[in-house]
Design a protein around this motif. Structure first.
Motif, PDB file in Angstrom:
ATOM      1  N   ASP A  78     -12.805   2.331   4.139  1.00 21.78           N
ATOM      2  CA  ASP A  78     -12.698   1.042   3.454  1.00 21.78           C
ATOM      3  C   ASP A  78     -13.870   0.918   2.494  1.00 21.78           C
ATOM      4  OD1 ASP A  78     -11.845  -1.425   2.715  1.00 21.78           O
ATOM      5  OD2 ASP A  78     -12.514  -2.479   4.524  1.00 21.78           O
ATOM      6  N   THR A 131     -21.666   3.643   7.283  1.00 24.33           N
ATOM      7  CA  THR A 131     -21.538   2.397   6.534  1.00 24.33           C
ATOM      8  C   THR A 131     -22.670   2.337   5.521  1.00 24.33           C
ATOM      9  OG1 THR A 131     -20.551   1.246   8.424  1.00 24.33           O
ATOM     10  CG2 THR A 131     -21.462  -0.108   6.658  1.00 24.33           C
ATOM     11  N   TRP A 182     -12.253   8.601   3.743  1.00 27.29           N
ATOM     12  CA  TRP A 182     -12.383   7.220   3.294  1.00 27.29           C
ATOM     13  C   TRP A 182     -11.766   6.273   4.317  1.00 27.29           C
ATOM     14  CZ3 TRP A 182     -14.786   4.518  -0.419  1.00 27.29           C
ATOM     15  CH2 TRP A 182     -14.332   3.235  -0.714  1.00 27.29           C
ATOM     16  N   LYS A 204     -14.384   4.567  -4.284  1.00 25.43           N
ATOM     17  CA  LYS A 204     -14.452   5.904  -3.696  1.00 25.43           C
ATOM     18  C   LYS A 204     -15.431   6.802  -4.441  1.00 25.43           C
ATOM     19  CE  LYS A 204     -10.970   8.016  -1.998  1.00 25.43           C
ATOM     20  NZ  LYS A 204      -9.672   8.719  -1.815  1.00 25.43           N
ATOM     21  N   PHE A 239     -19.143   0.887   1.184  1.00 27.13           N
ATOM     22  CA  PHE A 239     -17.971   1.580   1.695  1.00 27.13           C
ATOM     23  C   PHE A 239     -18.239   2.044   3.119  1.00 27.13           C
ATOM     24  CE2 PHE A 239     -20.516   4.995  -0.116  1.00 27.13           C
ATOM     25  CZ  PHE A 239     -20.442   5.981   0.851  1.00 27.13           C
ATOM     26  N   LYS A 240     -17.172   2.368   3.811  1.00 34.61           N
ATOM     27  CA  LYS A 240     -17.233   2.951   5.146  1.00 34.61           C
ATOM     28  C   LYS A 240     -16.408   4.240   5.131  1.00 34.61           C
ATOM     29  CE  LYS A 240     -17.657  -1.469   7.600  1.00 34.61           C
ATOM     30  NZ  LYS A 240     -17.097  -2.351   8.647  1.00 34.61           N
ATOM     31  N   CYS A 241     -16.912   5.235   5.830  1.00 34.10           N
ATOM     32  CA  CYS A 241     -16.199   6.504   5.875  1.00 34.10           C
ATOM     33  C   CYS A 241     -16.484   7.206   7.191  1.00 34.10           C
ATOM     34  CB  CYS A 241     -16.572   7.400   4.692  1.00 34.10           C
ATOM     35  SG  CYS A 241     -18.260   8.035   4.745  1.00 34.10           S
ATOM     36  N   LYS A 247       0.833  -1.195   0.000  1.00 35.21           N
ATOM     37  CA  LYS A 247       0.000   0.000   0.000  1.00 35.21           C
ATOM     38  C   LYS A 247       0.871   1.250   0.000  1.00 35.21           C
ATOM     39  CE  LYS A 247      -3.868  -2.200   2.363  1.00 35.21           C
ATOM     40  NZ  LYS A 247      -4.808  -2.122   3.506  1.00 35.21           N
TER      41      LYS A 247
END
Length: 544
Positions: A470, A366, A468, A474, A449-451, A298
């Motif tokens: 996960d 979420t 962001w 995006k 996604f989760k933010c 990463k």
């Protein structure tokens, strides 16, 4: 020369790229290759072999006190990239400023690795070379820099790697070997035909080098495999074996080859210089060596991520506060947060408040399904479906008023309606208590996604940021940001159209907005003109 944050941390050019203007003013041989761009900056044309050679010789002279000569028909190395390799070998052998013994396989005309290693750290080098021209230049470069006691250049037969080079020195244990192997298998690969991704931009620098320097049978893959096979015989004669690679696709098969041969210690790294990427592979048969960690997969995520954000202006915040005053929201941040939570609930986006400072509010979101795209289209479709539903018969109202009995799975649990037409509510509460709780925003397995959503003041405005965490895409978070922004703006506009306020007597008065005021003024003017016309002008016309 592009500044690249992925260079080795100790590379002197990582945070301070060469100053072409200063170097041109100090070195006349380099000055003739420096031009001024349209933006007024000094630049070097890296597609000219003479310019690349002049830059390499100038940097070695300025930063390391080395004077070298390189023929144009042989490989011209770039100093920052070679310096990355030297620093990595320092990490492998813990050899920074410490005496070490190394082998440079195919040292080239410049003999750059032994010259840098000897100058920086006092390393001893055995430098091998198969090409006559490269051997002559390498020998001269070592002699004119007074490094003959540390660097030994030897001429070896073709296809000689490690075994033949170490025949005469059977008692010496070397700390490492270095190698910049021929990358290509033939002329077509060297020219980039069928070996370079068509989506990549063309090389920014010229490709120089003799045949033995840039091409070998089977390319770099087979060349390094031969070094691996030599190492299987030499084993602990060298503490570390290493090679630089020009193609990332060569890394995986070589690591697999080492795994098949049972080599216990293997690592790799990346070398970056501007748009140029190289990879390096190292392996050891010693158990007591420390293995540097390979670069993270990463690596791109190390760059600071800017959150997606939008701003609610001061005027809009005041309108939203006026609307939300009845809900008990005191400050601008609480007002905006409450409206966002309401919108997220309507969108079925799971959200949970997180502890944070008193000046901001933080929500963990979420998104399980995409409910914010084509909202108007979905609402129109629902309205159309409701209109198309068959209407009940005229006399069916009374029958519909009495609900049917609720049938349970067992006769003893059957619930009969009471005289008022309502069933006993006690079993219903019991069923509700058995229903599963709603999922937590942080524990949902299947999600888009989760933010992290932060709401805070930015001077007189309110700033909303989405960070962001996960997920799959995006772009979905960006779409949600746009939806939330438009929702807040539309809410503030509706508030501005008609302002409600309470007077001293407690009666609600309606203060028309700007649009309504303009309409009423125009209507009044038009009505006045029409009245004057009918009362004055029209009777006079009728007399004629």
């Amino acid at each position: 020369m592009a500044l690249n944050r992925s260079m080795h941390p100790r590379n002197r050019y990582k945070d301070k790229p060469p100053d072409f203007a200063y170097l041109a003013s100090k070195y006349p041989d380099f000055q003739q290759h420096v031009h001024t761009s349209l933006a007024g900056r000094p630049v070097v044309n890296f597609k000219e072999p003479e310019a690349v050679r002049a830059l390499t010789c100038t940097l070695l002279k300025e930063d390391f006190g080395l004077t070298i000569q390189i023929p144009l028909e042989r490989l011209i190395p770039t100093v920052p990239l070679r310096l990355n390799y030297i620093h990595w070998v320092e990490d492998l052998t813990d050899g920074q400023k410490q005496p070490r013994r190394g082998i440079d396989i195919g040292t080239g005309a410049s003999c750059i690795y032994p010259l840098l290693g000897a100058t920086m750290n006092g390393w001893y080098f055995l430098a091998t070379e198969v090409d006559d021209i490269c051997f002559d230049y390498a020998t001269k470069n070592v002699e004119q820099n007074n490094l003959s006691e540390l660097v030994k250049v030897v001429k070896v037969p073709q296809k000689t790697l490690l075994m033949d080079a170490l025949k005469e020195e059977t008692e010496i244990v070397y700390d490492f070997c270095m190698c910049n192997p021929p990358f290509f298998a033939n002329q077509l690969e060297a020219k980039g035909v069928n070996s370079r991704n068509s989506r990549r931009p063309p090389p920014s620098s010229v490709n120089t080098g003799g045949v033995t320097e840039i091409m070998a049978e089977g390319g770099e893959l087979e060349f390094v495999k031969r070094i691996i096979h030599d190492s299987l015989q030499l084993k602990k004669r060298l503490r570390w074996y290493s090679c630089m690679l020009g193609k990332k696709c060569s890394l995986a098969p070589l690591k697999e080859e080492l795994r098949k041969q049972g080599v216990p210690k293997v690592t790799h790294t990346e070398f970056c210089q501007g748009r140029t990427m190289r990879w390096a592979l190292a392996w050891s048969f010693y158990d007591d060596v420390s293995v540097p960690s390979p670069p993270s997969k990463k690596r791109k995520l190390e760059k600071s991520r800017k959150p997606l954000s939008f701003t609610v202006p001061e005027a809009g915040v005041k309108e939203l506060q006026a609307k939300a005053a009845a809900a008990g929201c005191s400050g601008p941040v609480d007002t905006v947060t409450s409206l966002l939570e309401k919108t997220l609930t309507e969108l079925k986006v799971l959200h949970k408040r997180l502890p944070c400072s008193t000046e901001e509010r933080s929500l963990f979101l979420t998104a399980v399904e995409n409910t914010w795209i084509h909202g108007r289209q979905k609402r129109r479709e629902q309205t159309r479906q409701l209109r198309e539903l068959p209407r009940a018969p005229h006399g069916a109202g009374a029958a519909a008023a009495t609900p049917p009995p609720v049938i349970s799975s067992s006769p003893s649990e059957q619930v009969e309606p009471t005289e008022g037409g309502e069933a006993d509510a006690e079993p219903q509460r019991e069923d509700e208590s058995l229903s599963p709780p709603p999922p937590s925003p942080t524990s949902t397995l299947n999600f888009l996604f989760k933010c992290l959503l932060n709401v805070q003041m930015e001077e007189a405005d309110v700033l909303v940021e989405l960070h962001w965490v996960d997920g799959q895409n995006k772009d979905l978070m960006n779409q949600l940001r746009t939806y939330l922004n438009n929702t807040l703006l539309s809410s503030s506009r509706r508030c501005a159209s008609f302002k409600l306020f309470m007077d001293s007597s407690g009666e609600v008065l309606i203060n028309c907005g700007t649009i309504m005021k303009q309409f009423l003024v125009r209507f009044y003017l038009g009505f006045t003109v029409f009245t004057l016309y009918t009362s004055i002008v029209s009777p006079k016309l009728s007399n004629f």
